[in-house]
Design an enzyme around this catalytic site. Structure first.
Site, mmCIF file in Angstrom:
data_model
loop_
_atom_site.group_PDB
_atom_site.id
_atom_site.type_symbol
_atom_site.label_atom_id
_atom_site.label_comp_id
_atom_site.label_asym_id
_atom_site.label_seq_id
_atom_site.Cartn_x
_atom_site.Cartn_y
_atom_site.Cartn_z
ATOM 1 C CB SER A 134 70.607 122.834 -52.749
ATOM 2 O OG SER A 134 71.219 123.156 -51.516
ATOM 3 C CG HIS B 249 61.736 119.194 -55.267
ATOM 4 N ND1 HIS B 249 62.747 120.053 -54.915
ATOM 5 C CD2 HIS B 249 61.432 119.483 -56.552
ATOM 6 C CE1 HIS B 249 63.046 120.832 -55.947
ATOM 7 N NE2 HIS B 249 62.252 120.500 -56.944
ATOM 8 C CG ASP C 231 72.814 120.353 -59.844
ATOM 9 O OD1 ASP C 231 72.825 121.425 -60.477
ATOM 10 O OD2 ASP C 231 71.769 119.835 -59.411
ATOM 11 C CG ASP D 173 71.243 120.390 -55.903
ATOM 12 O OD1 ASP D 173 70.193 120.297 -56.567
ATOM 13 O OD2 ASP D 173 71.457 119.737 -54.876
ATOM 14 C CB THR E 248 68.180 126.889 -60.238
ATOM 15 O OG1 THR E 248 69.293 126.118 -60.714
ATOM 16 C CG2 THR E 248 68.144 128.198 -60.995
ATOM 17 N NE ARG F 259 64.284 115.000 -54.630
ATOM 18 C CZ ARG F 259 64.595 116.231 -54.998
ATOM 19 N NH1 ARG F 259 65.229 117.026 -54.155
ATOM 20 N NH2 ARG F 259 64.303 116.667 -56.198
ATOM 21 C CE LYS G 174 66.656 118.635 -49.537
ATOM 22 N NZ LYS G 174 66.800 119.774 -50.474
#
Length: 323
Positions: free
Chosen positions: A234, A210, A121, A124, A126, A251, A237
């Site tokens: 990103s 997310h 990525d 990661d 953006t 997540r 974390k």
């Protein structure tokens, strides 16, 4: 030491990409290009992927690279000026770079998952990059479905360090280190090892889309975390959990997209960084993340990242909710 060459090349490539991203962010106000999936991409995303794929193609020509970006947008005639701008930024690090080379290097990242491959990525987070907040350059080597090497370059991440800008590096079986962006004096890091630690808090994405932030707060509370979440963009974390600045990253699928499956490049590097620091990473059902199936984690739903001590409590709380 196993994978020493791969580690050093990954570090070199990711640091160069981070340098390019920071130059873009400090010298201009980058504009986002909207991709077909409506997610943003910038000249820094393209330049970062070009630099890293250039290095990987040279050093490991037989290894596929599964990256987030492709050069389709840049190939459009109306994007000629933007492509030239990308080439200029890449050329500052790799002299005499041409626009055609940039396109070729970016599209080198359109490989397929195989027995051995890299996943990338280039930026990661953006949206965090555009806000001048957190983002990461994330690069990982996967063999037989298991992440073997991971590098996270987080130019804006400070944590407890005196200066912003941190790099996390992990090799399977060799632990995780953290250093500044000069790569000097890497220190071995470990996850939070006590349930009484003041850093017993959890991190989650800034973007509400997310995940399921209401559910995440409930699960964190069930696991014994009473502090409010720390929100950041990103795979930084993952770095927060690996370094002991947080104990849990959740997540969980958004109610709006319950069947969503995560992309491999959003988690591969972070997974090994946390695991080699003593933590655990699974999906919300307790299954290890499976990086052998393709660009998406098709056999996994949600992601749970912890210091290990909290993991069983979190999975049990999730099972209780869904039973």
């Amino acid at each position: 030491m196993a994978y020493e060459t791969e580690k050093q090349i990954a570090i070199k490539a990711a640091l160069a990409a981070g340098q390019l991203c920071e130059r873009v962010r400090h010298e201009i106000s980058p504009e986002a290009i909207e991709k077909k999936d409506r997610s943003p991409v910038t000249i820094a995303d393209f330049g970062s992927q070009a630099l890293i794929c250039r290095e990987l193609a040279t050093e490991f020509p037989n290894d596929p690279v599964v990256g987030e970006e492709d050069a389709a947008e840049l190939k459009q005639p109306e994007m000629a000026e933007r492509l030239s701008q990308v080439a200029d930024y890449v050329g500052a690090i790799a002299p005499n770079t041409t626009p055609d080379q940039v396109v070729s290097w970016i599209d080198h990242g359109n490989g397929s998952v195989g027995p051995r491959y890299w996943t990338l990525d280039p930026i990661d987070g953006t949206k965090g990059f555009l806000r001048k907040d957190q983002y990461a350059v994330a690069l990982a080597l996967v063999e037989d479905g298991e992440v073997k090497v991971g590098v996270l370059v987080c130019p804006a991440l400070q944590l407890s360090a005196a200066q912003p800008g941190l790099m996390f590096v992990a090799v399977r079986g060799e632990g995780t280190t953290m250093s500044g962006l000069d790569g000097q004096n890497p220190q071995t890091i470990k996850v939070v090892s006590s349930e009484n630690d003041p850093n017993l808090r959890f991190v989650e994405s800034v973007e509400s889309g997310h995940g399921n932030q209401a559910q995440q707060a409930e699960i964190a509370k069930a696991a014994g975390i009473t502090q409010d979440s720390l929100r950041m963009d990103s795979q930084a974390k993952y770095g927060a959990v690996a370094s002991g600045e947080a104990a849990l990253y959740l997540r969980l699928p958004s109610p709006k997209t319950p069947d969503y499956r995560e992309k491999i490049w959003d988690h591969a590097a972070g997974t090994i960084v946390v695991e080699e620091a003593g933590g655990r990473v699974t999906d919300m059902h307790g299954k290890p993340l499976d990086f052998s199936q393709g660009a998406k984690l098709v056999d996994n739903q949600g992601v749970v990242v912890s210091n290990g001590l909290l993991h069983d409590k979190v999975i049990a709380a999730l099972q209780q909710q869904t039973s």
